[in-house]
Design an enzyme around this catalytic site. Structure first.
Site, PDB file in Angstrom:
ATOM      1  N   HIS A  65     -27.279 -35.640   2.394  1.00 56.10           N
ATOM      2  CA  HIS A  65     -28.412 -34.886   2.249  1.00 56.10           C
ATOM      3  C   HIS A  65     -28.649 -34.821   0.660  1.00 56.10           C
ATOM      4  CE1 HIS A  65     -25.225 -31.882   2.689  1.00 56.10           C
ATOM      5  NE2 HIS A  65     -25.678 -31.153   1.891  1.00 56.10           N
ATOM      6  N   CYS A 209     -23.102 -24.026  -0.618  1.00 58.75           N
ATOM      7  CA  CYS A 209     -22.665 -25.236  -0.923  1.00 58.75           C
ATOM      8  C   CYS A 209     -23.871 -25.960  -2.110  1.00 58.75           C
ATOM      9  CB  CYS A 209     -22.647 -26.177   0.063  1.00 58.75           C
ATOM     10  SG  CYS A 209     -24.563 -26.665   0.821  1.00 58.75           S
TER      11      CYS A 209
END
Length: 700
Positions: A65, A209
């Protein structure tokens, strides 16, 4: 908003055998629907995210992603692989692959839906349904939440309207609940009357993240699920792409323990000080949440808590670092704080001065002020303008260095005495040594003042009046009367020594600086060498020796990425496909004097790459000094070749170092077994991978 995933974005027979090929196959579907405008650019962004941390998860899931400017709208593509594809998970290959694409400026609503998918991937029923679903339309409906997992698994094909059962709505709601300060904790409670008889153990957690789309929310879901199983209340603050909602201070105060599962710094970390804390990477929060809960409960039972100041206190270095850091580590960070703020002034001022010399010649330093004489049509006037702007920028170097060293030590109260001390250092010709000392003195004085117990009535004027007044007076006295003159003498002695360097001494210095530039590729040792060089040219009339040192430093810093680029070109079979793609970007990074372009290679094979780079850098530094090449600009790589003295010999020095490093890397890598996944250079499928993340110049 069109649907994030449709049947056209589903491949239930994904034939790719590598993660790069899988990303390409799914991305091509996005391109066909107009969701991605530049395939190669998007894949480079995906690979850059993958280089930060593998996106494979336990349970056979891969979630490549990224956020990319090449994405037109938030999009999901799903692929199911029979053979499995290695995405770096500890338990083996992934068979369920989700490619998540978010625009660089995606709004909160879109990102919340993407994050809801990440949470749902922690649902075993959901993943089982994806493994058994029979057609692409049903798979897309299942992922959107239009179809219940059970119905998909049975092949009934029944669909539901967008309702409370949908993945997007139900899980997004749980995400909101997890961060809603008025909601009860999301963990499970004991059954029956026991739930009210004894308060369960309470944990607050923060997950984050680098991209803030997938791992952040998967870790939150995993921790909450593990909390329910353990009878523990878990409330999670997700610091994701859509921002974050701070946990209520009351919830934090009532917590018995804290879990940080993160790969980027936790924002406002001081809120959680003074509690038992477990601090791990985000993937640990996904893969072993039960262990983390057990660990934090054990720390609470033993009375282990994190040291820390109350919320809102602590210096920038303390807030960014770990508790219990030694004085040596803090000193290095204080100094690097000053250097990092100073470097942009060095780059802007140095390049402007160099351009002034290039356009108007060295006589331009004697030109009158452009306020008194500026002719729009005269080249010399423009040259004088650039030179004089650059000289003003250079005038800030020592004050900025001192001011931000003090800032790193004492926060904003350190700025005023730091800048004052730095300006005094410039006034008395104490140079950079004076700036270093002034910054440390200012920070130390402010820290000492802050430890004094002040009556409440005076606390309001302390940061505005008292601290700036007293600290500036003390630092000024010390710099003018006590330490200034010895430091100025030491600075003059060092300058005279540099001016006197010649022959073998200069060559040895070039070799040493080359070794330092290539040792940690933008780290502290590299910064020391770079700062030493820029300090010499940070005057309106630098010495010839100072410009030779600057030339040697920049030449050596260009060697590692250029050598890695050349090595991947001439012996591609010794490198993985990703490394070969990184090698293409390394050509540009090396030519631009961005040493970080070699970091991916050094991180993957440090024992071969770093020594080879150091040898080549030392040779280049030595040759640059031997050839008496000079450089007035502090940065720019090959783009400032016209500003280099003896440019042809300068390029030869770089070429020799690059060839030596390339040869050493090729020989050393050729002596080992072939790298897993490496194939012939001609077999690369062209997948764009990430270059080193050169966010700043080499010494920034």
């Amino acid at each position: 908003m069109s649907e994030m995933i449709t049947a056209d974005l589903v491949d239930l027979d994904l034939s790719a055998d590598t993660k790069e090929a899988a990303a390409r196959a799914l991305a091509e579907r996005m391109v066909a629907l107009g969701r991605v405008t530049d395939l190669e650019g998007f894949l480079a962004d995906v690979a850059a995210r993958e280089a930060q941390m593998p996106t494979g998860l336990d349970g056979g899931i891969g979630i490549p992603h990224c956020r990319s400017e090449h994405v037109t709208e938030p999009t999901l593509a799903f692929g199911r692989s029979t053979a499995g594809i290695d995405f770096g998970a500890a338990d083996g290959p992934a068979d369920l692959i989700f490619l998540i694409a978010a625009p660089a400026g995606a709004d909160d609503a879109h990102l919340t839906i993407l994050s809801s998918l990440a949470r749902q991937l922690m649902n075993a029923e959901f993943t089982a349904a994806l493994r058994s679903v029979g057609d692409a339309s049903a798979a897309a409906a299942l992922i959107r939440g239009d179809e219940a997992p059970a119905a998909a698994a049975e092949g009934a094909g029944a669909t539901k309207g967008a309702s409370e059962d949908s993945v997007a709505s139900s899980v997004a709601a749980s995400a909101d609940d997890a961060t809603d300060s008025t909601a009860p904790a999301s963990g499970a409670s004991a059954s029956g009357e026991d739930a009210s008889a004894e308060r369960p153990f309470r944990i607050v957690a923060v997950t984050s993240c680098p991209t803030g789309i997938a791992h952040t929310y998967m870790a939150a879901e995993s921790l909450e699920n593990a909390g329910r199983e353990a009878g523990v209340e878990v409330v999670v603050e997700t610091q994701g792409s859509a921002g974050f909602t701070r946990l209520d201070p009351g919830v934090i105060a009532a917590a018995d323990g804290v879990i940080f599962a993160h790969d980027v710094p936790v924002r406002e970390k001081e809120r959680f000080a003074g509690k038992p804390t477990v601090d791990v990477g985000v993937k640990a929060g996904i893969n072993r949440p039960g262990e983390l809960i057990t660990e934090v409960r054990g720390k609470a039972a033993r009375g282990e808590v994190t040291a820390g100041a109350p919320s809102g206190t602590g210096t920038p270095v303390e807030r960014a670092g770990d508790s219990g850091e030694g004085y040596g580590t803090k000193l290095r960070k204080w100094l690097m704080s000053g250097v990092s703020y100073m470097v942009p002034f060095v780059a802007a001022g140095g390049l402007l001065i160099a351009l002034g010399f290039a356009v108007g010649g060295y006589k331009i330093k004697s030109a009158p002020s452009v306020m008194d004489h500026f002719v729009w049509t005269q080249t010399d006037s423009w040259a004088a303008l650039m030179f004089q702007i650059g000289a003003v920028a250079f005038g800030f170097l020592v004050p900025v260095l001192a001011g931000y060293i003090a800032y790193g030590m004492a926060d904003r109260p350190g700025l005023v005495p730091g800048f004052v001390g730095g300006m005094i250092a410039s006034t008395i010709n104490a140079g950079f040594l004076g700036g270093l000392v002034a910054g440390l003195l200012a920070g130390g004085v402010v820290m000492a003042i802050q430890k004094i117990d002040i009556p409440p009535v005076l606390r309001g004027i302390m940061p505005v009046v008292v601290i700036p007044l007293i600290s500036s007076a003390i630092v000024g006295f010390l710099m003018f009367v006590v330490v200034g003159k010895p430091i100025a003498s030491a600075q003059k002695a060092m300058t005279d020594w540099l001016n006197g360097l010649s022959g073998s001494n200069a060559i040895l210095l070039g070799a040493l600086l080359g070794l330092m530039m290539c040792f940690d590729l933008g780290g502290p040792v590299n910064k020391v060498a770079y700062t030493f060089a820029t300090a010499g040219i940070a005057v309106s009339n630098p010495s010839d020796s100072a410009m030779k040192i600057m030339a040697a430093v920049m030449a050596a810093g260009m060697v590692p990425p250029l050598a890695m680029a050349l090595a991947t070109t001439v012996r591609g079979k010794l490198f993985t496909e990703t490394e070969r793609e990184n090698g293409k970007a390394a050509w540009v990074l090396g030519a631009s004097f961005i040493s970080e372009g070699a970091i991916p290679f050094a991180a993957a094979d440090p024992l071969r790459v770093i020594p080879s780079a150091m040898v080549g850098g030392a040779i280049t530094g030595s040759l640059s000094m031997a050839f008496s090449t000079t450089l007035r600009a502090p940065h720019g790589g090959i783009f400032v070749v016209p500003l280099i003295g003896n440019p042809f010999l300068y390029l030869i020095a770089i070429a020799v170092g690059v060839c030596v490093t390339t040869a050493l890397v090729v020989v050393l890598k050729g002596m080992r077994k072939p790298t897993p996944g490496a194939v012939g250079a001609g077999k690369a499928d062209g997948t764009a991978a990430a270059a080193a993340e050169a966010k700043q110049p080499v010494a920034a």
